[in-house]
Design a protein around this motif. Structure first.
Motif, mmCIF file in Angstrom:
data_model
loop_
_atom_site.group_PDB
_atom_site.id
_atom_site.type_symbol
_atom_site.label_atom_id
_atom_site.label_comp_id
_atom_site.label_asym_id
_atom_site.label_seq_id
_atom_site.Cartn_x
_atom_site.Cartn_y
_atom_site.Cartn_z
ATOM 1 N N ILE A 8 0.841 -1.201 0.000
ATOM 2 C CA ILE A 8 0.000 0.000 0.000
ATOM 3 C C ILE A 8 0.874 1.248 0.000
ATOM 4 O O ILE A 8 0.582 2.229 -0.698
ATOM 5 C CB ILE A 8 -0.953 -0.001 1.216
ATOM 6 N N SER A 9 1.953 1.206 0.761
ATOM 7 C CA SER A 9 2.882 2.337 0.794
ATOM 8 C C SER A 9 3.523 2.566 -0.568
ATOM 9 O O SER A 9 3.703 3.713 -1.001
ATOM 10 C CB SER A 9 3.973 2.097 1.845
ATOM 11 N N LYS A 10 3.880 1.479 -1.251
ATOM 12 C CA LYS A 10 4.467 1.599 -2.587
ATOM 13 C C LYS A 10 3.470 2.242 -3.555
ATOM 14 O O LYS A 10 3.851 3.067 -4.401
ATOM 15 C CB LYS A 10 4.895 0.228 -3.102
ATOM 16 N N THR A 11 2.204 1.846 -3.432
ATOM 17 C CA THR A 11 1.173 2.422 -4.288
ATOM 18 C C THR A 11 1.008 3.914 -3.997
ATOM 19 O O THR A 11 0.828 4.726 -4.907
ATOM 20 C CB THR A 11 -0.168 1.698 -4.079
ATOM 21 N N SER A 12 1.083 4.286 -2.718
ATOM 22 C CA SER A 12 0.949 5.703 -2.361
ATOM 23 C C SER A 12 2.126 6.514 -2.893
ATOM 24 O O SER A 12 1.971 7.688 -3.242
ATOM 25 C CB SER A 12 0.831 5.861 -0.839
ATOM 26 N N ILE A 13 3.307 5.890 -2.975
ATOM 27 C CA ILE A 13 4.474 6.579 -3.556
ATOM 28 C C ILE A 13 4.234 6.856 -5.040
ATOM 29 O O ILE A 13 4.577 7.925 -5.555
ATOM 30 C CB ILE A 13 5.750 5.748 -3.343
ATOM 31 N N LYS A 14 3.620 5.880 -5.728
ATOM 32 C CA LYS A 14 3.282 6.094 -7.141
ATOM 33 C C LYS A 14 2.310 7.269 -7.289
ATOM 34 O O LYS A 14 2.419 8.078 -8.212
ATOM 35 C CB LYS A 14 2.657 4.825 -7.727
ATOM 36 N N LEU A 15 1.364 7.342 -6.348
ATOM 37 C CA LEU A 15 0.426 8.468 -6.370
ATOM 38 C C LEU A 15 1.166 9.790 -6.176
ATOM 39 O O LEU A 15 0.875 10.778 -6.849
ATOM 40 C CB LEU A 15 -0.631 8.292 -5.273
ATOM 41 N N TYR A 69 -3.924 0.992 -7.526
ATOM 42 C CA TYR A 69 -3.771 2.447 -7.640
ATOM 43 C C TYR A 69 -5.141 3.116 -7.681
ATOM 44 O O TYR A 69 -5.424 4.080 -6.969
ATOM 45 C CB TYR A 69 -2.976 2.728 -8.912
ATOM 46 N N GLY A 70 -6.022 2.580 -8.543
ATOM 47 C CA GLY A 70 -7.358 3.134 -8.684
ATOM 48 C C GLY A 70 -8.193 2.975 -7.423
ATOM 49 O O GLY A 70 -9.012 3.842 -7.096
ATOM 50 N N LEU A 71 -7.988 1.868 -6.705
ATOM 51 C CA LEU A 71 -8.714 1.626 -5.453
ATOM 52 C C LEU A 71 -8.433 2.736 -4.439
ATOM 53 O O LEU A 71 -9.352 3.282 -3.814
ATOM 54 C CB LEU A 71 -8.308 0.273 -4.869
ATOM 55 N N ILE A 72 -7.165 3.083 -4.276
ATOM 56 C CA ILE A 72 -6.800 4.119 -3.304
ATOM 57 C C ILE A 72 -7.348 5.473 -3.745
ATOM 58 O O ILE A 72 -7.882 6.248 -2.933
ATOM 59 C CB ILE A 72 -5.273 4.161 -3.116
ATOM 60 N N LYS A 73 -7.266 5.771 -5.037
ATOM 61 C CA LYS A 73 -7.842 7.030 -5.533
ATOM 62 C C LYS A 73 -9.340 7.091 -5.249
ATOM 63 O O LYS A 73 -9.875 8.122 -4.841
ATOM 64 C CB LYS A 73 -7.614 7.157 -7.040
#
Length: 423
Positions: A8-15, A69-73
């Motif tokens: 999840i942290s890696k995905t937030s970094i992409k964001l 990625y889309g889930l977190i957005k």
């Protein structure tokens, strides 16, 4: 669990790298891997904290990184657009959940949405069958009321009826049926069940939660502005929403100037002898000169609805008034006065209170014991108007996220009211 949090942290970094607004906003949210949800959901820790909960099996089932990625957005947008607190305005909760998803999924690229998502494109049959057009880029209320018309008419097309018309499906996404979405166990809406706890909050607690979200939004916008990014990369509809929100939080006047003028005018005069200035009329020494002294009672609302940053803002302004030579006596109060002391330029190490709010005690103290030139009351304004009439002038300094000028309670506060701006 730890591995999923790392992902999840890696995905937030992409964001952060690709869409800084979402990434920075996401850093202010608590993350939890939990079996309490079947998929992913945003819920409440307390009125001043929101968290994202993710089911570990569901997260693993999202094999494509873009779906994570889309889930977190998706969940971030629900919070930014205040869908958790707006639901109280709508009676049909399932229909509201559908409308909320229709709004946020328009801000997410199609390849970032997992299969089965609620999108505007999948409601194409509504226009064809009922001549009801669902316009893009509208707010949650628009979609709610449009779909409510269909329910009220009791003319919802079933999935079998729509799918039987094979010609209609050519070149179109598979329809998502309104009657299916309104079932209790639909997986796309089950994740919204934690919103119910927000609706059960009191009005004051919901305002605290809105203030919390506003604070994260402002911090996020300021952070990306500082980094030279701004919100110009966001979709136009979201830009307009954020600009209107930030504009609504600005004060209508220079509240710091009002505070200084009020404090300066609330003073008494006295004569002081001096050998440095002879009397011009009589030519004698010592002479006399007029001195002004402000004797102010400063009441600080230390109830639970006032945040620590707001208390810091209160004491910052108190310091500037004190520097001008005012005598400041502070009372810390929620429903009762907990501490009282002469201010000497430093805030206390411990703040007492954190309960409910009532405005009577400081006014009673001023009337019967302290007899100040004026009262300055720092508060968020979330309480009933005082029942005791003050013998001196009162200036109410309402915190930036506190009571709004158009609220009916605003006019009931006696004396001058000024909305503080966020630093």
């Amino acid at each position: 669990m730890g591995l999923i949090l790392e992902e999840i942290s890696k995905t937030s970094i992409k964001l952060l790298l690709n869409e800084p607004f979402y990434g920075h906003f996401f850093t202010g949210i608590v993350k939890e891997v939990s079996d309490r949800v079947n998929t992913a959901a945003v819920g409440m820790v307390n009125p001043q904290m929101v968290k994202l909960m993710v089911n570990p099996e569901f997260w693993e089932s999202l094999e494509k990184p873009e779906h994570r990625y889309g889930l977190i957005k998706h969940e971030v947008l629900h919070i930014v657009l205040k869908h958790l607190t707006k639901q109280k305005e709508f009676s049909h909760k399932y229909l509201y959940n559908i409308a909320a998803d229709l709004v946020v999924n328009q801000y997410i690229n199609e390849e970032q949405l997992p299969e089965g998502g609620i999108t505007l494109q999948r409601f194409w049959y509504i226009e064809e069958k009922y001549n009801i057009k669902l316009k893009p880029n509208q707010d949650v209320g628009y979609y709610y009321h449009k779909l409510k018309k269909l329910i009220d008419k009791n003319t919802i097309t079933s999935a079998n009826e729509c799918n039987s018309e094979e010609g209609n499906l050519e070149g179109k996404p598979s329809p998502i049926m309104l009657d299916d979405l309104l079932k209790d166990d639909h997986p796309e809406l089950e994740k919204h069940k934690f919103w119910k706890s927000v609706e059960e909050l009191s009005d004051a607690e919901q305002k605290i939660m809105e203030r919390y979200v506003n604070d994260i939004i402002k911090q996020t916008v300021n952070r990306i502005k500082y980094k030279g990014k701004g919100i110009g990369h966001l979709p136009l509809g979201l830009q307009e929403y954020l600009n209107e929100l930030l504009e609504s939080l600005k004060p209508n006047l220079d509240w710091r100037r009002v505070l200084r003028l009020f404090a300066a005018s609330s003073s008494r005069t006295f004569l002081k002898t001096t050998i440095q200035r002879p009397s011009k009329r009589y030519g004698t020494t010592p002479g006399i000169k007029v001195k002004r002294k402000q004797k102010l009672l400063v009441a600080i609302d230390t109830s639970g609805s006032v945040s620590i940053p707001e208390l810091q803002d209160f004491f910052s302004e108190i310091y500037h008034i004190w520097r001008q030579g005012a005598e400041i006596y502070i009372v810390e109060c929620d429903t009762h006065i907990h501490q009282q002391y002469l201010y000497r330029g430093k805030p206390p190490e411990i703040i007492s209170g954190r309960g409910g709010t009532a405005f009577d005690e400081p006014i009673l103290f001023a009337n019967e014991q302290y007899n100040p030139d004026a009262i300055i009351y720092f508060t968020d304004g979330f309480a009933a108007a005082p029942s005791i009439k003050s013998r001196c002038s009162i200036l109410w300094l309402i915190s930036s996220q506190g009571l709004k000028e158009d609220d009916s309670s605003w006019v009931t506060l006696p004396g001058r009211k000024v909305k503080m701006a966020t630093r």
